[in-house]
Scaffold this motif. Structure first.
Motif, short mmCIF file in Angstrom:
data_model
loop_
_atom_site.label_atom_id
_atom_site.label_comp_id
_atom_site.label_asym_id
_atom_site.label_seq_id
_atom_site.Cartn_x
_atom_site.Cartn_y
_atom_site.Cartn_z
N GLU A 25 0.82 -1.21 0.00
CA GLU A 25 0.00 0.00 0.00
C GLU A 25 0.86 1.27 0.00
O GLU A 25 0.51 2.27 -0.64
N GLU A 26 1.97 1.23 0.69
CA GLU A 26 2.87 2.39 0.72
C GLU A 26 3.39 2.70 -0.68
O GLU A 26 3.43 3.87 -1.11
N SER A 27 3.78 1.67 -1.41
CA SER A 27 4.31 1.87 -2.76
C SER A 27 3.22 2.34 -3.72
O SER A 27 3.47 3.19 -4.59
N SER A 56 8.82 1.06 -2.96
CA SER A 56 9.05 2.50 -2.84
C SER A 56 10.37 2.80 -2.14
O SER A 56 11.07 3.76 -2.50
N GLN A 101 0.63 4.11 -2.93
CA GLN A 101 0.32 5.49 -2.61
C GLN A 101 1.34 6.45 -3.24
O GLN A 101 0.99 7.55 -3.69
#
Length: 654
Positions: free
Chosen positions: A60-62, A284, A64
């Motif tokens: 999810e971080e990547s 990320s 975003q």
């Protein structure tokens, strides 16, 4: 001949039961549970510090930071380039690329040309960035990279692989591994650039849990490894699949100094681990240069999705849901650490056959009423099966104990339950016969005493019916609510009541059968029958050598049925509730029957007169609670007296 017929019936019964439970599908289900339980109690061999794999997550971080999936392949090329700079042992992509990257400038130009007939020009755009697939292919070609394939049983000729890199794994020709009808590949430019390919699809067991995974499949006479095995072949080009020297395993995988055994289908039982067991880093962080130095050096690196909705979901035996990239990582770790579990092809059949034979033995022992021997065999065999399974599991072999234990345990339970019910019925019938014999013996003992008395055997029957009637009423009527008067106690009262005058066996005939009234000395001797009766019963209690409810109740009735509520009775002059409850009930029953019955020294009186005399003695001779019950039960008392009416004469009176 009879014994042979009996054994044949047992044989057919056990065989039919085993076939029924086999068809039901219950055996694999329980076998899965046994496997899950045993493997869950093994020490976890994997921690982030001990692992040989690193997972680069599309999380999810990547998403975003880099936008929704699918990303331009330029991003993946850059990620792969950063990983390869650290010289990993191999990099596997759990990402499928069946079509060209439509975000490539060259693809965009082609799109406008085909759809709108426009010749779009990208002035000043670097030519080397025009085709993202070519950029990714160049990066794939620069290191030990492996791309995924997807094996299918459906024919999809238009999307099949036309060619793929030469595989470094050979296989014996006589091994029957699964064959795929169709193999879906990546776009050709990427497919040829990768150093290896391996299929990524896997199936779950019938309960929806992932446990086993084939390491190889066959496609058009070629051997296709799994993604994990293809990555390992980049590390050890000498990796081989060959016949096992062990008699129980047909195939083995030799990787460096480790050996993993497999069945004829090339399957292993793949132990899965929580996501926290692996070293993980988001894409990320790799792109932004935040990956630790040497994080990937010498490691097996897997790139795959972990963000919700982007990956194939696999359910573990503990109920967790993990992405497919962690399944491949677990397989890598298991092979590297020699943790692969092998389930022999023949194990299920042998376990099932042993279950049938031993079930037949146990059923035979139970049928022959050799219960202890049956239990010893059952417990011993079950324990041995568990121990052998545990030892084999420690050596990397799962012998499918569920195929033995499930029918064996069910067979023993059902057959034992059947015989337990049968034994209960037989025991109940025996106890009923024993109880009837017991009552008959007591009645016979009482008749010995009564044969010397002017009273008759019908007096015994009437008085015990009166007592039972009173006790049942006192138990069920909410006003009295005598909780101690359980059905069991009432039955004991009914059986013990005939012994109330057993002590009269010790009274001389001259006094016992005297037609007239007794003098003071004779009365004293007559009253001693309660002491004599208690002595007789207490001797029985002492000989019995432990507490006996029946004999205790009989002793209380015998010793206290001449006590009176106001304390004027004998032998102890007890009063009120100090008199045992059974003695108070017997007192009323005995006096009532004496009043309405003919004796040598008196004529019977009417029911009405007897009832008035009884009621008049409330709070004097009788417990007021008994009188209250008697008032409601007068008609029932009359019915008992009329049912067992006297017919014999009094010729015994002297």
């Amino acid at each position: 001949m009879k014994k042979l017929s009996k054994f044949s019936i047992l044989f057919l019964f056990v065989l039919g039961f085993h076939l029924l439970i086999y068809i039901s599908g219950a055996i694999p289900f329980f076998d899965y549970r046994v496997f899950d339980f045993m493997t869950s109690h093994s020490p976890p061999p994997l921690t982030p510090s001990s692992g040989s794999t690193v997972i680069v997550e599309i999380d999810e971080e990547s998403l975003q930071l880099l936008g929704q999936w699918p990303w331009p392949r330029l991003i993946l090329a850059k990620t792969l380039q950063e990983i390869l700079r650290q010289q990993p042992a191999a990099v596997g992509l759990d990402i499928f690329f069946p079509e060209p990257d439509r975000t490539s400038p060259s693809q965009i130009i082609s799109f406008y040309k085909q759809l709108l007939g426009l010749n779009v020009q990208l002035q000043g755009f670097p030519a080397e960035l025009a085709d993202h697939d070519r950029i990714l292919a160049e990066i794939l070609q620069s290191g030990p990279t492996v791309l995924p394939l997807f094996a299918s049983q459906e024919s999809s000729a238009s999307k099949e692989c036309q060619s793929f890199p030469a595989q470094k794994i050979s296989l014996p020709t006589d091994i029957s591994i699964p064959e795929s009808r169709s193999l879906l590949c990546n776009t050709p430019i990427l497919q040829q650039a990768a150093q290896g390919v391996g299929y990524i699809n896997a199936s779950v067991d019938s309960d929806g849990v992932f446990r086993r995974q084939p390491l190889i499949i066959r496609y058009k006479e070629q051997i296709i490894p799994s993604l994990a095995l293809a990555m390992l072949s980049q590390v050890d080009p000498q990796i081989k699949l060959k016949h096992s020297t062990n008699w129980w395993a047909p195939l083995k995988l030799s990787f460096t100094d480790k050996t993993i055994t497999m069945n004829r289908r090339g399957e292993v039982l793949n132990l899965l681990y929580p996501k926290e067991s692996f070293v993980r880093i988001p894409v990320s962080q790799v792109l932004s240069g935040r990956a630790p130095a040497a994080l990937f050096t010498g490691k097996l690196v897997l790139i795959g999705a972990s963000a919700a909705g982007l990956y194939d979901q696999f359910v573990t035996s503990s109920g967790d849901i993990i992405p497919g990239v962690f399944v491949h990582a677990a397989l890598l770790e298991n092979i590297i650490n020699g943790q692969g579990l092998y389930q022999p092809d023949y194990a299920k059949n042998i376990a099932f056959l042993l279950s049938f034979l031993l079930s037949l033995l146990v059923v035979y022992l139970v049928f022959e009423r050799r219960y202890l021997a049956a239990w010893v065999v059952f417990l011993g065999v079950t324990l041995i099966a568990i121990v052998v399974t545990w030892i084999a599991l420690r050596r990397g072999i799962y012998i499918s104990p569920g195929f033995f234990l499930t029918p064996f345990l069910f067979m023993f339970f059902i057959f034992s339950l059947f015989f337990a019910i049968l034994h209960y019925i037989e025991r109940k019938r025996f106890l009923e016969d024993l109880g009837e014999a017991h009552s008959a013996t007591i009645d016979s003992m009482t008749m010995v005493a009564e044969s010397r008395d002017v009273e008759t055997g019908l007096h015994i029957i009437r008085t015990k019916e009166y007592v039972k009637l009173l006790a049942t009423y006192l138990k069920n009527h909410r006003h009295f609510n005598q909780k101690d008067l359980t059905p069991h106690i009432i039955e004991l009262l009914y059986r013990a009541a005939p012994l109330h005058d057993i002590g009269k066996v010790g009274i001389p005939d001259a006094i016992l059968k005297k037609p007239g009234r007794l003098n003071a000395n004779e009365i004293t001797i007559m009253q001693s029958h309660v002491e004599i009766g208690r002595t007789i019963i207490d001797n029985a209690i002492n000989n019995y050598n432990k507490t006996n409810e029946f004999l205790t109740i009989a002793s209380n009735i015998t010793y206290s049925h001449h006590e009176k509520w106001d304390g004027s009775g004998y032998p102890l002059g007890l009063n009120g509730k100090n008199i045992p409850l059974e003695g108070r009930m017997m007192a009323l029953a005995d006096v009532y029957d004496a009043l309405i019955s003919r004796r040598c020294y008196k004529d019977p009186i009417s029911f009405d007169e007897a009832e008035k005399m009884i009621i008049a003695q409330s709070n004097k001779h009788f417990d007021p609670m008994m009188i209250a019950a008697f008032i409601d039960l007068k008609n029932e008392f009359r019915q008992i007296a009329e049912t067992y009416v006297e017919t014999e004469n009094l010729s015994s009176c002297s």
